[in-house]
Design a protein around this motif. Structure first.
Motif, PDB file in Angstrom:
ATOM      1  N   ARG A   1      -4.830   0.553   0.122  1.00 23.26           N
ATOM      2  CA  ARG A   1      -4.598  -0.519  -0.826  1.00 23.26           C
ATOM      3  C   ARG A   1      -3.279  -1.192  -0.524  1.00 23.26           C
ATOM      4  O   ARG A   1      -2.355  -0.578  -0.011  1.00 23.26           O
ATOM      5  CB  ARG A   1      -4.547   0.050  -2.258  1.00 23.26           C
ATOM      6  N   VAL A   2      -3.191  -2.467  -0.884  1.00 27.44           N
ATOM      7  CA  VAL A   2      -1.921  -3.170  -0.785  1.00 27.44           C
ATOM      8  C   VAL A   2      -1.005  -2.635  -1.870  1.00 27.44           C
ATOM      9  O   VAL A   2      -1.364  -2.634  -3.050  1.00 27.44           O
ATOM     10  CB  VAL A   2      -2.115  -4.694  -0.959  1.00 27.44           C
ATOM     11  N   GLN A   3       0.184  -2.168  -1.492  1.00 33.94           N
ATOM     12  CA  GLN A   3       1.117  -1.575  -2.441  1.00 33.94           C
ATOM     13  C   GLN A   3       2.217  -2.568  -2.767  1.00 33.94           C
ATOM     14  O   GLN A   3       2.940  -3.004  -1.888  1.00 33.94           O
ATOM     15  CB  GLN A   3       1.738  -0.294  -1.853  1.00 33.94           C
ATOM     16  N   GLY A   4       2.327  -2.926  -4.026  1.00 36.85           N
ATOM     17  CA  GLY A   4       3.419  -3.790  -4.462  1.00 36.85           C
ATOM     18  C   GLY A   4       4.606  -2.979  -4.911  1.00 36.85           C
ATOM     19  O   GLY A   4       4.645  -1.748  -4.771  1.00 36.85           O
ATOM     20  N   ARG A   5       5.590  -3.674  -5.524  1.00 37.81           N
ATOM     21  CA  ARG A   5       6.794  -2.973  -5.950  1.00 37.81           C
ATOM     22  C   ARG A   5       6.567  -2.183  -7.219  1.00 37.81           C
ATOM     23  O   ARG A   5       7.206  -1.181  -7.482  1.00 37.81           O
ATOM     24  CB  ARG A   5       7.927  -3.978  -6.175  1.00 37.81           C
ATOM     25  N   GLN A   6       5.639  -2.671  -8.089  1.00 39.78           N
ATOM     26  CA  GLN A   6       5.318  -1.992  -9.333  1.00 39.78           C
ATOM     27  C   GLN A   6       6.575  -1.690 -10.127  1.00 39.78           C
ATOM     28  O   GLN A   6       6.803  -0.620 -10.651  1.00 39.78           O
ATOM     29  CB  GLN A   6       4.558  -0.690  -9.076  1.00 39.78           C
ATOM     30  N   THR A   7       7.410  -2.708 -10.242  1.00 42.35           N
ATOM     31  CA  THR A   7       8.648  -2.522 -10.981  1.00 42.35           C
ATOM     32  C   THR A   7       8.402  -2.516 -12.470  1.00 42.35           C
ATOM     33  O   THR A   7       7.454  -3.097 -12.973  1.00 42.35           O
ATOM     34  CB  THR A   7       9.645  -3.644 -10.640  1.00 42.35           C
ATOM     35  N   THR A   8       9.265  -1.867 -13.206  1.00 38.83           N
ATOM     36  CA  THR A   8       9.115  -1.765 -14.643  1.00 38.83           C
ATOM     37  C   THR A   8       9.946  -2.777 -15.411  1.00 38.83           C
ATOM     38  O   THR A   8       9.904  -2.816 -16.617  1.00 38.83           O
ATOM     39  CB  THR A   8       9.529  -0.362 -15.122  1.00 38.83           C
TER      40      THR A   8
ATOM     41  N   GLN B   1      -2.270  -8.331  -6.489  1.00 41.33           N
ATOM     42  CA  GLN B   1      -3.017  -8.928  -7.602  1.00 41.33           C
ATOM     43  C   GLN B   1      -4.348  -9.503  -7.117  1.00 41.33           C
ATOM     44  O   GLN B   1      -5.375  -9.367  -7.788  1.00 41.33           O
ATOM     45  CB  GLN B   1      -2.185 -10.012  -8.269  1.00 41.33           C
ATOM     46  N   VAL B   2      -4.329 -10.158  -5.948  1.00 39.74           N
ATOM     47  CA  VAL B   2      -5.571 -10.707  -5.394  1.00 39.74           C
ATOM     48  C   VAL B   2      -6.558  -9.584  -5.096  1.00 39.74           C
ATOM     49  O   VAL B   2      -7.752  -9.671  -5.408  1.00 39.74           O
ATOM     50  CB  VAL B   2      -5.274 -11.536  -4.121  1.00 39.74           C
TER      51      VAL B   2
END
Length: 441
Positions: free
Chosen positions: A429-436, A411-412
């Motif tokens: 890029r920083v990869q998050g979990r991107q959960t639904t 997010q930052v």
């Protein structure tokens, strides 16, 4: 170092991002202060906070609450009742037609579901608070002031109000702060226990010179597990893309080839949370009483039967939750609408069946790995690691910490890139979990 300082300056120069960071930190500080406020009717001088160390799943609950569970704090139950209620409502939106219809109503339907979740949180908290009163009478009887009347009623009311306040803070962080509030609150509780657990392990190993080397090896293993959790949370993207390349075919959008969003670990950390909730049920009704053989099996992380049952439940819930959030029929329909196809497979239901079978093959190794990570704390404890420090060798603790940190950094970085600043990483890029899911953990 210069790059880091410049990045911090860029972050602080964005007024919106700065206000979100300050707001988040203020609520987190309030939460940590509340975690040290003892319940009315409890004498903190007579409270033995170390009495329940090594109690298995209860120690895990105490870790999630940042030590508030053992300290008989007003936030002793933490955010866990809200998580349980949220998980139940997520299942209801899939299994019950009334809630399915409500979910499809958009923002108004989401507000109704959130309201039902809050009501259910109150009910769950009252049940857990009642069991917690029995736990206090069993483990900390000497600390309860005999002259304090209505101890049971006041404790249930206080714990319920405390959980609702923590829930409110989590929602406010999500709306006006940085990151997912529920996830951040859990992560802060886990991190609050890390220094104490680290020092306890160091003290235990410092009694003999040879054990210091063992401690260094443990740290190396822990770092390796953290790197593995990063790959697991991100769904082992390279492997997923390779599978996607095999099944997507010629799906064109503006001349660019796109791949299906398939992941080895689509369910994220949710199966472990489901499994721990199920494993805790047999012990809930004996929380204030004497432990029996069944409760010992379901609370002792080092018990072989606990590991077997836990692994089976995690694998089962991984497939179940993946089926809930991944709809092959809808993806097949989207492919058809966008003139996409899978070579050698007919459009429609055959495509949906094919994608479903491939997803099952992808999910299986992810489920095995997730189950193994879940039982790692018990394995580490059997190998001589202390109870507190062993919880950081896998399980929900490590997955949540890594996942929340990745999501927050993502997010930052998004805020920085939107304003044409350099990102947090030199490459990629920083990869998050991107959960639904509605509630992220």
């Amino acid at each position: 170092m210069k790059k880091l300082i410049q990045t911090l300056k860029n972050i602080w120069s964005i007024e919106e991002l700065k206000s979100k960071i300050i707001f988040t930190f203020v609520l987190i500080i309030i939460y940590r202060i509340g975690s040290h406020i003892v319940l009315p009717g409890i004498n903190p001088l007579l409270l033995d906070v170390n009495k329940t160390q090594g109690s298995g799943i209860l120690d895990m609950i105490n870790t999630f609450a940042g030590g508030a569970f053992n300290m008989a704090s007003i936030f002793a139950l933490g955010i866990m009742p809200y998580i349980s209620a949220s998980i139940f409502m997520q299942l209801m939106t899939v299994l019950v037609p009334k809630f399915q219809k409500m979910q499809k109503e958009g923002e108004s339907g989401r507000k109704k579901i959130n309201q039902y979740t809050r009501y259910l949180t109150v009910a769950v908290t009252i049940v857990q608070a009642s069991a917690y009163v029995g736990y206090l009478r069993q483990m900390h009887e000497a600390a309860i002031m005999p002259e304090f009347g209505f101890f049971t009623i006041s404790t249930i009311i206080t714990l319920t109000a405390g959980t609702l306040l923590v829930m409110w803070m989590g929602e406010k962080i999500t709306d006006k702060g940085l990151g997912n509030g529920t996830s951040l609150i859990i992560m802060v509780g886990i991190l609050a226990r890390l220094p104490q657990s680290f020092l306890q392990e160091l003290e235990a190993k410092s009694t003999r010179t040879g054990l210091i080397l063992v401690f260094i090896v443990e740290l190396a293993i822990l770092i390796a597990i953290i790197l593995g959790c990063i790959l697991l949370i991100q769904g082992v993207r390279k492997v997923s893309v390779n599978y996607a390349k095999q099944i997507v075919g010629n799906r064109q959008f503006g001349g660019a080839r796109q791949f299906l969003p398939l992941k080895v670990n689509s369910a994220g950390v949710m199966p472990i949370i489901f499994a721990q909730a199920i494993m805790f049920l047999p012990t809930l009704f004996t929380l204030g009483g004497s432990p029996n053989a069944v409760s010992k099996i379901f609370t002792d992380h080092t018990n072989i039967w606990y590991m077997v049952i836990y692994s089976v439940v995690v694998i089962g819930f991984t497939f179940l939750y993946t089926a809930l959030i991944f709809n092959p029929k809808q993806i097949a329909e989207n492919l058809k609408q966008n003139n996409g196809f899978i070579p050698g497979v007919k459009p429609g239901q055959p495509t949906a069946d094919y994608i479903g079978n491939v997803m099952d093959k992808i999910t299986f190794p992810g489920a095995i790995l997730l189950a193994f990570v879940g039982i790692l704390p018990g394995i580490a404890q059997l190998m001589g690691v202390t109870q507190g420090f062993s919880s950081f060798f896998g399980g929900t603790s490590l997955l949540i910490m890594v996942g929340v940190i990745l999501d927050t950094l993502q997010q930052v970085e998004t805020q920085l890139l939107m304003r044409q600043y350099d990102g947090l990483m030199k490459s990629g890029r920083v990869q998050g979990r991107q959960t639904t899911s509605a509630v992220q953990y």
